[in-house]
Every structure is written in C-alpha cells, then in structure tokens.
Design an enzyme around this catalytic site. Structure first.
Site, mmCIF file in Angstrom:
data_model
loop_
_atom_site.group_PDB
_atom_site.id
_atom_site.type_symbol
_atom_site.label_atom_id
_atom_site.label_comp_id
_atom_site.label_asym_id
_atom_site.label_seq_id
_atom_site.Cartn_x
_atom_site.Cartn_y
_atom_site.Cartn_z
ATOM 1 N N TRP A 138 46.288 36.554 39.694
ATOM 2 C CA TRP A 138 46.775 37.737 38.978
ATOM 3 C C TRP A 138 48.101 37.413 38.307
ATOM 4 O O TRP A 138 48.993 36.807 38.913
ATOM 5 C CB TRP A 138 46.920 38.890 39.972
ATOM 6 C CG TRP A 138 47.455 40.173 39.409
ATOM 7 C CD1 TRP A 138 47.118 40.765 38.235
ATOM 8 C CD2 TRP A 138 48.427 41.028 40.027
ATOM 9 N NE1 TRP A 138 47.812 41.946 38.079
ATOM 10 C CE2 TRP A 138 48.621 42.132 39.163
ATOM 11 C CE3 TRP A 138 49.140 40.975 41.234
ATOM 12 C CZ2 TRP A 138 49.506 43.171 39.464
ATOM 13 C CZ3 TRP A 138 50.007 42.007 41.531
ATOM 14 C CH2 TRP A 138 50.184 43.087 40.651
ATOM 15 N N ASP A 220 45.875 39.183 49.836
ATOM 16 C CA ASP A 220 45.921 40.310 48.902
ATOM 17 C C ASP A 220 44.560 40.995 48.938
ATOM 18 O O ASP A 220 43.555 40.432 48.524
ATOM 19 C CB ASP A 220 46.249 39.795 47.493
ATOM 20 C CG ASP A 220 46.595 40.924 46.536
ATOM 21 O OD1 ASP A 220 46.293 42.089 46.852
ATOM 22 O OD2 ASP A 220 47.154 40.648 45.462
ATOM 23 N N LYS A 255 42.459 51.264 43.512
ATOM 24 C CA LYS A 255 41.120 51.129 42.973
ATOM 25 C C LYS A 255 40.094 51.935 43.768
ATOM 26 O O LYS A 255 39.376 52.757 43.224
ATOM 27 C CB LYS A 255 40.704 49.644 42.945
ATOM 28 C CG LYS A 255 41.714 48.697 42.281
ATOM 29 C CD LYS A 255 42.098 49.121 40.899
ATOM 30 C CE LYS A 255 42.892 48.061 40.142
ATOM 31 N NZ LYS A 255 44.264 47.847 40.601
#
Length: 405
Positions: A138, A220, A255
C-alpha cells in the site's frame, strides 16, 4: 503591533514548498475536477454499489438508531477506547486462538492510525529494528513508517510476471537479509495493491521463516471478510500466531462495516505473557496520549452495538458476504468483457486475486492515457479498485482499456 512594525515582520512561512499530492487521494481531487460526463474513479479503495454510491450498511443504520436514542454523554473515552468495542475486536480478530490476557487492544482512528501507533511503538521500544515491507505494498505504508522514523526495507512479493506470488523470493529475502528483532509487515488477506494472497500452505512456510528468524510480525488486517469470508480470512493471521508468541495486528472497519469517514480501527499487541502485555500496553497508551489523546466514540460504538447483538451480527455477516460476492462478480465480468473486446489481452489471471484490488498489469503510460483520453482514473501502478466498477459501465470501461493496450 502597529502597521510599521508589521510591515517589517519576517514571514517564516514564505518559501515553504508545496507538497506533492497524495498518489491516491490526489487522483480523487483530479477526478472531482474532471468535466468528462463518463468519468470513472477506480483509484481510491472504497466500496460502491450498483448505483455508484458508497452505501451505509443496514446493520449500521439500525445500530445508529439505537445509539442516538440511548446516548447520554459526549464525554471523552479512555485512552484505549470503548471497553465493549475492544472486547468485540478481540473476539472477532482472535477468537480463542490467543489467551485474552496476552492481548493489549487500543481503539484507533482507522487502520492508518493503528499503523502509526504501531510504528511509533517499534521505534520507541524496539530500536534499532527495521521493518520489512512487501514489494509492492500500500502506497501509504512507507510514508507512515518514514514519518515515525522507522527504517524500512522491502522483500520480494510478486513474481517476475507481475501476476503471481513469489513465495521463494519472499522467504529468501526474509531468511538472508533480515536480522533478529526486525519487524515484517504482512497483509493478512486481500493484499493491497495486488490482490495476490499466499495460500494456506504458503502461510505455513512464511510463519516458519518468521519464527526461525525471530522477526516481529506487524499484520495489516484491513479487509477481513472481503477475501474468502470473515473466518476464512483469518487463516494467515492464525498461522502466524501459532508460530510466534509476539505480534502486532492492525485492523480496520472502514471496508467491512463501510465506516470510512468514522475512522474505526485498532492496534492489538500480542505478548508472551500478561505482565509483558501490561507493560507494552502502558507504552502504547503513552504514544496515543501525545498524539490524538483518545479515539472518537461514534464509530466504535456502532461496531460494538452490531457485534454484541446476534441479529445485527447476522445481518452484518450477510452484508459483508453480499459486498464480497459482488466484487467477485465484477472481477469476473471485467475478465469476460475484455475477452469480447478483441484486444487479444487475457486478463483471466485477475480471477485468482482477492478483495477490492486487482493488479491489472497496465503500465504508467497506459494509465495516463486512460485518464487523459477517457476520464478513467487508476493508480499509476496499474492497481484497479474492482469495487469501484459498475455493471452498466463495464462495456465502456473495457473498450477504453482495450484502446490503450
């Protein structure tokens, strides 16, 4: 100050250079300014429904209704956040895999906030540790670690074909280049930006290497439920935790609860025993106190309200399943529609990828042409937010992609 003195003042802010726009959020700014009526934003990682909106989940709406009716205070939370929220995070993320007395959990402003707290902790308590990141990762990961003063390195993740997972390269880099005490960043599922995840067998090999090299996993976990399912997406996490006594897990509800603007996440530190956990927890609290002091209430209260109620939890699980299945369907539709464009380019490799993102293989030049000629915004690496596609625009999207190949 009189006018004369003010006119002679030295302006220290003059000459400050303009920072470059964020590589992802900057695209949204350009997208909003674009006048093309057919424009499409496939850059920022947000889920959109068939109408192009980022919906509020039904379970969230009901939880908010209950909260507003019963809310009695806007007082500060404690440094580590809502107790009910933290307990639900522990249950959802760890279940019975780790004794609760070994886990310190702090509610944070999103997964990004969790990563920054984790990075600050590593710098303050574990220096001179470095952190090893997958290449690619990311775009904000290296920036967060750099801002915290945490030195970073990369390990191989994608194969030379840019579509497959390079397990041998990853294990070789972690075995040969790391030092005991270094941290290693692992994406629990739905790897961002590639969508390429290790298999369960791959995770066993990764866990073995992490344990043998005495590395500290920083996991993560931003997309739980968007890969294979809420429980299935914990395979990598559980495999790592089976192999080591210490780890840091950063999770997010942006999300899977659609709580993007509420900024709901947590940093979870797993220690070898309760005494060590309490000491580490005290240091994490010190970091938070000198940063944002304590987290916001509303988003965490929503998550706790949903996960404490059996019916709301069932509704949430259904809504997560629907989002995941729609993303899978969009990815399939894109691959099939591209076959019909006559471009001769086979995108079937995308079908093995998981989660919101797919590494398309498009070059920076092709990405730029899509933006300038067709109003289609994609990250320069070629990462596509599959969840930003829409069924009714799929033909035009694929025709545009075919035109730049």
């Amino acid at each position: 100050m009189n006018a004369s003195a003010k006119s002679n003042a030295v302006h220290r802010f003059v000459g400050i250079p303009t920072a470059p726009p964020d590589s992802i959020l900057g695209l949204t700014e350009a997208f909003l300014a674009d006048k093309n009526p057919s424009k499409m934003n496939l850059s920022v990682g947000v889920y959109k429904d068939a109408s192009g909106q980022t919906p509020i989940l039904k379970c969230v709406k009901e939880a908010e209704r209950r909260l507003i009716e019963n809310e009695a205070t806007k007082g500060y939370l404690s440094i580590d956040g809502l107790p009910d929220y933290r307990e639900q995070v522990r249950s959802l993320v760890f279940g019975d895999s780790v004794d609760a007395g070994r886990i310190a959990i702090l509610q944070t402003p999103g997964g990004t906030g969790a990563l920054r707290v984790a990075a600050d902790f590593i710098v303050a308590q574990l220096s001179p540790a470095r952190i090893w990141m997958p290449s690619p990762t990311w775009a904000n990961h290296p920036a967060i670690f750099a801002a915290a003063g945490l030195p970073s390195e990369t390990y191989r993740y994608l194969g030379s074909d840019r579509t497959s997972f390079d397990l041998a390269g990853m294990l070789d880099d972690l075995s040969e280049k790391t030092k005991p005490g270094d941290a290693v960043l692992l994406h629990a599922c739905c790897h961002n930006p590639t969508g390429v995840d290790p298999t369960p067998e791959d995770w066993k090999a990764i866990a073995k290497t992490v344990a043998e090299r005495q590395l500290i996993p920083l996991i993560d976990f931003a997309y739980q439920g968007f890969g294979e399912g809420i429980e299935q997406d914990k395979v990598g996490l559980n495999t790592i935790l089976d192999a080591v006594d210490e780890a840091i897990v950063c999770n997010s509800f942006s999300k899977n609860f659609g709580l993007y603007s509420e900024r709901v996440g947590s940093v979870c530190l797993v220690a070898a025993d309760n005494e060590t956990m309490k000491a580490a927890q005290s240091q994490l609290k010190t970091i938070v106190r000198t940063n944002y002091s304590n987290p916001p209430r509303h988003g965490g209260a929503i998550v706790a309200t949903v996960l404490q109620d059996a019916e709301l939890t069932k509704l949430w699980q259904q809504e997560v399943d629907e989002m995941r299945q729609r993303i899978d369907s969009l990815r399939q539709q894109f691959v099939e529609t591209m076959k019909n464009t006559g471009s001769g380019h086979d995108f079937s490799f995308l079908l093995k990828q998981k989660g919101m993102f797919s590494f398309s293989g498009l070059t920076p030049m092709q990405v730029d042409e899509l933006k300038s000629k067709h109003g289609i915004y994609i990250v320069g690496s070629g990462r596509i937010n599959v969840a930003g596609m829409s069924e009714d625009k799929m033909d035009s999207l694929c025709q545009s992609v075919a035109s730049v190949l």
